[in-house]
Design an enzyme around this catalytic site. Structure first.
Site, PDB file in Angstrom:
ATOM      1  CB  SER A 142     -27.061 -87.068  18.032  1.00 17.61           C
ATOM      2  OG  SER A 142     -26.871 -86.871  16.640  1.00 17.61           O
ATOM      3  CE1 TYR A 156     -21.922 -88.746  18.506  1.00 15.21           C
ATOM      4  CE2 TYR A 156     -23.590 -88.660  16.777  1.00 15.21           C
ATOM      5  CZ  TYR A 156     -22.934 -88.072  17.848  1.00 15.21           C
ATOM      6  OH  TYR A 156     -23.305 -86.817  18.260  1.00 15.21           O
TER       7      TYR A 156
END
Length: 247
Positions: A142, A156
């Site tokens: 990501s 995350y």
């Protein structure tokens, strides 16, 4: 025919990748943990696109589930050529100081331990040194890994940064065995993941501020993943590819 496994393949980027691979005539296995209806819908879409399809339930953070998943895919397809390590979770936005231990533990169990377990099994299965036929591993990281996601989900972001490192190290370990390893870093993509973080329209809100002035689509990330899986990327390994609209 190319046979691939996509973890977390029932929705979002995984689903788009499965459908695109199906359109190439590939055999596609998708893994899911709970949403059987979404998995079945994806199977139908893959078959309609022209590929063979298989859906298997399992939690990637559980070693026995991962081993069973790879065994079932190989038995069904007669081997494996590529693995997309895509399964991951996010949690409601908040600063790190407010995060409970259970949240942090689950985040790293799924996004890091789960990814490493799947990558480890892919290494065992694909490498020619171990009797495999070579192939490609694509890790879905990501853009959060380089942005940090402050005040939202630094847990995350950190979990995805681990995948960037994995891509670099594992690519060197497996190159001699005929296996390429790369990572894709999606940016603000219109998927259901944002709803898990408590803001369903986050991609649209923040996407307007990117250089391209819009969020991305799962299909745009899928194109990058399928390219890295394919022989078109035969000399690409250890790469980390941003698909983030310039963000």
């Amino acid at each position: 025919m190319t046979a691939i496994l996509i973890t977390g393949g029932a929705r979002g980027i995984g689903r788009a990748t499965a459908i695109l691979a199906g359109a190439r005539g590939w055999s596609v296995a998708i893994n899911y943990v709970g949403n059987e209806a979404a998995a079945q819908e994806t199977l139908e879409a893959v078959r309609a696109a022209g590929g063979q399809a298989l859906a298997l339930r399992g939690d990637v953070s559980v070693e026995l589930d991962v081993l069973a998943l790879f065994d079932a895919v190989q038995a069904a397809f007669g081997g494996l050529d590529g693995v997309v390590v895509n399964a991951g979770i996010v949690a409601p936005s908040m600063p790190l100081a407010e995060m409970e231990l259970d949240r942090l533990r689950r985040m790293f169990e799924v996004n890091v331990l789960g990814a490493y377990l799947c990558a480890r099994q892919a290494a065992r299965v694909l490498s020619r040194d171990r009797g495999g036929r070579g192939g490609s591993i694509v890790l879905v990281s990501s853009a959060a890994a380089r942005l940090g996601s402050p005040f939202e989900f630094v847990d995350y972001a950190g979990s995805k940064a681990a995948l960037d490192t994995l891509a670099i190290g594992l690519s060197k370990e497996l190159a001699g065995g005929g296996v390429r390893v790369n990572a894709v870093r999606p940016g603000l993509i219109e998927t259901e993941l944002h709803a898990s973080g408590g803001e369903p329209r986050r991609a649209q809100r923040l996407g307007a501020g990117t250089p391209m002035r819009r969020p991305g689509r799962p299909e745009e990330v899928a194109e990058a993943i399928v390219w890295l899986l394919s022989e078109a990327a035969s000399y690409t390994t250890g790469a980390i590819l941003d698909v983030a609209g310039g963000r």
